[in-house]
Motif scaffolding. Structure first.
Motif, short mmCIF file in Angstrom:
data_model
loop_
_atom_site.label_atom_id
_atom_site.label_comp_id
_atom_site.label_asym_id
_atom_site.label_seq_id
_atom_site.Cartn_x
_atom_site.Cartn_y
_atom_site.Cartn_z
N THR A 1 1.04 -0.98 -0.18
CA THR A 1 -0.03 0.00 -0.05
C THR A 1 0.92 1.43 0.00
O THR A 1 1.60 1.42 1.00
CB THR A 1 -0.85 0.21 1.16
N ILE A 2 1.03 2.03 -0.92
CA ILE A 2 1.37 3.42 -1.14
C ILE A 2 0.52 4.37 -1.08
O ILE A 2 -0.37 4.42 -2.03
CB ILE A 2 2.12 3.30 -2.32
N ALA A 3 0.57 5.52 -0.11
CA ALA A 3 -0.45 6.42 -0.18
C ALA A 3 0.06 7.84 0.12
O ALA A 3 1.17 7.88 0.32
CB ALA A 3 -1.33 5.98 1.25
N CYS A 4 -0.95 8.62 -0.21
CA CYS A 4 -0.43 10.07 -0.33
C CYS A 4 -0.53 10.43 1.32
O CYS A 4 -1.11 9.54 1.83
CB CYS A 4 -1.41 11.07 -1.22
N PRO A 5 -0.17 11.54 1.62
CA PRO A 5 -0.44 12.05 3.11
C PRO A 5 -1.95 12.16 3.47
O PRO A 5 -2.15 12.57 4.65
CB PRO A 5 0.32 13.15 3.51
N HIS A 6 -2.94 12.25 2.43
CA HIS A 6 -4.22 12.46 2.94
C HIS A 6 -5.16 11.07 2.68
O HIS A 6 -5.66 11.07 1.62
CB HIS A 6 -4.64 13.55 1.91
N VAL B 1 -2.75 8.89 -8.21
CA VAL B 1 -3.10 8.77 -6.78
C VAL B 1 -4.62 8.70 -6.74
O VAL B 1 -5.43 9.96 -7.36
CB VAL B 1 -2.89 10.10 -6.17
N ILE B 2 -5.38 7.86 -6.02
CA ILE B 2 -7.00 7.78 -6.24
C ILE B 2 -7.56 8.02 -4.71
O ILE B 2 -7.08 7.45 -3.93
CB ILE B 2 -7.43 6.58 -6.62
N GLY B 3 -8.25 8.90 -4.76
CA GLY B 3 -9.01 9.12 -3.16
C GLY B 3 -8.46 10.16 -2.47
O GLY B 3 -8.71 10.12 -1.01
N CYS B 4 -7.43 10.84 -2.64
CA CYS B 4 -6.93 11.98 -2.12
C CYS B 4 -7.90 12.77 -1.46
O CYS B 4 -8.82 13.36 -2.26
CB CYS B 4 -5.77 12.72 -2.80
N VAL B 5 -8.05 13.28 -0.12
CA VAL B 5 -9.04 14.05 0.30
C VAL B 5 -8.68 15.60 0.48
O VAL B 5 -9.51 16.45 1.07
CB VAL B 5 -9.66 13.50 1.75
N MET B 6 -7.59 15.99 0.20
CA MET B 6 -7.11 17.29 0.16
C MET B 6 -8.00 18.21 -0.51
O MET B 6 -7.94 17.77 -1.90
CB MET B 6 -5.81 17.52 -0.21
N PRO B 7 -8.69 19.14 -0.36
CA PRO B 7 -9.62 19.83 -1.08
C PRO B 7 -8.84 20.93 -2.09
O PRO B 7 -7.62 21.28 -1.54
CB PRO B 7 -10.42 20.77 -0.05
N VAL B 8 -9.45 21.23 -2.98
CA VAL B 8 -8.95 22.19 -4.03
C VAL B 8 -9.63 23.42 -3.56
O VAL B 8 -10.53 23.67 -3.32
CB VAL B 8 -9.31 22.24 -5.48
N ALA B 9 -8.56 24.37 -3.22
CA ALA B 9 -8.82 25.77 -2.75
C ALA B 9 -7.88 26.71 -3.50
O ALA B 9 -6.76 26.59 -3.58
CB ALA B 9 -8.65 25.90 -1.23
N GLN B 10 -8.28 28.02 -3.95
CA GLN B 10 -7.62 28.92 -4.69
C GLN B 10 -6.68 29.88 -3.70
O GLN B 10 -6.15 30.67 -4.02
CB GLN B 10 -8.55 29.55 -5.48
N GLY B 11 -7.06 29.69 -2.41
CA GLY B 11 -6.47 30.44 -1.23
C GLY B 11 -6.66 31.56 -1.22
O GLY B 11 -7.78 32.18 -1.73
N PRO B 12 -5.99 32.53 -0.22
CA PRO B 12 -4.85 31.68 0.39
C PRO B 12 -5.58 30.88 1.59
O PRO B 12 -6.61 31.39 2.11
CB PRO B 12 -4.08 33.01 0.95
N PRO B 13 -5.10 29.87 2.29
CA PRO B 13 -3.94 29.06 1.36
C PRO B 13 -4.13 28.44 0.22
O PRO B 13 -5.36 27.83 0.36
CB PRO B 13 -3.18 28.38 2.42
N GLN B 14 -3.52 28.22 -0.90
CA GLN B 14 -3.98 27.57 -1.96
C GLN B 14 -3.66 26.18 -1.70
O GLN B 14 -2.56 25.76 -1.20
CB GLN B 14 -3.02 28.05 -3.13
N THR B 15 -4.31 25.09 -2.11
CA THR B 15 -4.32 23.92 -1.84
C THR B 15 -4.81 23.08 -3.18
O THR B 15 -5.39 23.35 -4.02
CB THR B 15 -5.04 23.20 -0.78
N LYS B 16 -4.21 21.70 -3.26
CA LYS B 16 -4.69 20.90 -4.43
C LYS B 16 -4.75 19.37 -4.10
O LYS B 16 -3.81 19.06 -3.38
CB LYS B 16 -3.85 21.24 -5.63
N THR B 17 -5.58 18.81 -4.76
CA THR B 17 -5.65 17.24 -4.50
C THR B 17 -4.48 16.52 -5.18
O THR B 17 -4.04 16.91 -6.21
CB THR B 17 -7.04 16.85 -4.94
N CYS B 18 -4.11 15.74 -4.52
CA CYS B 18 -3.06 14.90 -5.18
C CYS B 18 -3.56 13.82 -6.33
O CYS B 18 -4.70 13.17 -6.00
CB CYS B 18 -2.39 13.71 -4.10
N THR B 19 -2.96 14.05 -7.21
CA THR B 19 -3.51 13.05 -8.47
C THR B 19 -2.53 12.27 -8.96
O THR B 19 -2.83 11.28 -9.77
CB THR B 19 -4.29 13.71 -9.62
N LYS B 20 -1.45 12.61 -8.90
CA LYS B 20 -0.07 11.79 -9.33
C LYS B 20 0.94 11.84 -8.63
O LYS B 20 1.43 12.98 -8.13
CB LYS B 20 -0.12 12.02 -10.88
#
Length: 123
Positions: free
Chosen positions: A7-12, A43-62
Motif C-alpha cells: 500500500t502506497i498512499a499520499c499523506p491524505h 493517486v486515487i481518493g486523496c481528500v485534500m480539497p482544491v482551494a484557490q487560497g490563500p492558502p492554496q491547496t490541490k488534491t494529489c492526482t499523480k
C-alpha cells in the motif's frame, strides 16, 4: 521491499497510488516495484480539497518523483527495486504552507516600563 501488493498512499488518507508491475521477480507472489512502477502513477481518493487560497491547496492526482529507498544490489532488468524505507516521494498535490516560525528569542522585542508610563515601548 515494496511489491504490487504494498500500500502506497499520499499523506491524505485514503489517497492510494495505483501501481503497476509485471516483473518476474516476486515476493510472496507479488511482483516487486521499481520507480517506473510508481512514477507517474495516479493517486486515487486523496481528500485534500482544491482551494484557490490563500492558502492554496490541490488534491494529489499523480506521483511526480521518487528518490532514495532503492536496493543497492537487488535489481530487475538492471533497475533497482524499491525498499519500504529511506525514500521520499512527491505528488502534484499542494498543501497549505506552514505558518512562519516565530522569531528567535534574541529577535523578540523586549518591553520596558516605568511606573509613570501609560504606554509600553518596544526596544
Amino acid at each position: 521491499m515494496l511489491t504490487a501488493a504494498s500500500t502506497i498512499a499520499c499523506p491524505h488518507p485514503p489517497g492510494l497510488v495505483q501501481t503497476s508491475a509485471v516483473h518476474r521477480l516476486t515476493v510472496a507472489g507479488a511482483a516487486v516495484l521499481t520507480a517506473a512502477d510508481v512514477v507517474p502513477r495516479q493517486v486515487i481518493g486523496c481528500v485534500m480539497p482544491v482551494a484557490q487560497g490563500p492558502p492554496q491547496t490541490k488534491t494529489c492526482t499523480k506521483v511526480l518523483s521518487w528518490t532514495g529507498g532503492q536496493a543497492a544490489r537487488l535489481t530487475v532488468d538492471g533497475v533497482p527495486v524499491l525498499l519500504d524505507q529511506g525514500f521520499e516521494a512527491r505528488t502534484d498535490g499542494l498543501e497549505p504552507a506552514a505558518p512562519p516560525a516565530p522569531p528567535a528569542a534574541s529577535q523578540v522585542p523586549k518591553l520596558k516600563a516605568a511606573a509613570n508610563q501609560i504606554r509600553l515601548k518596544g526596544e
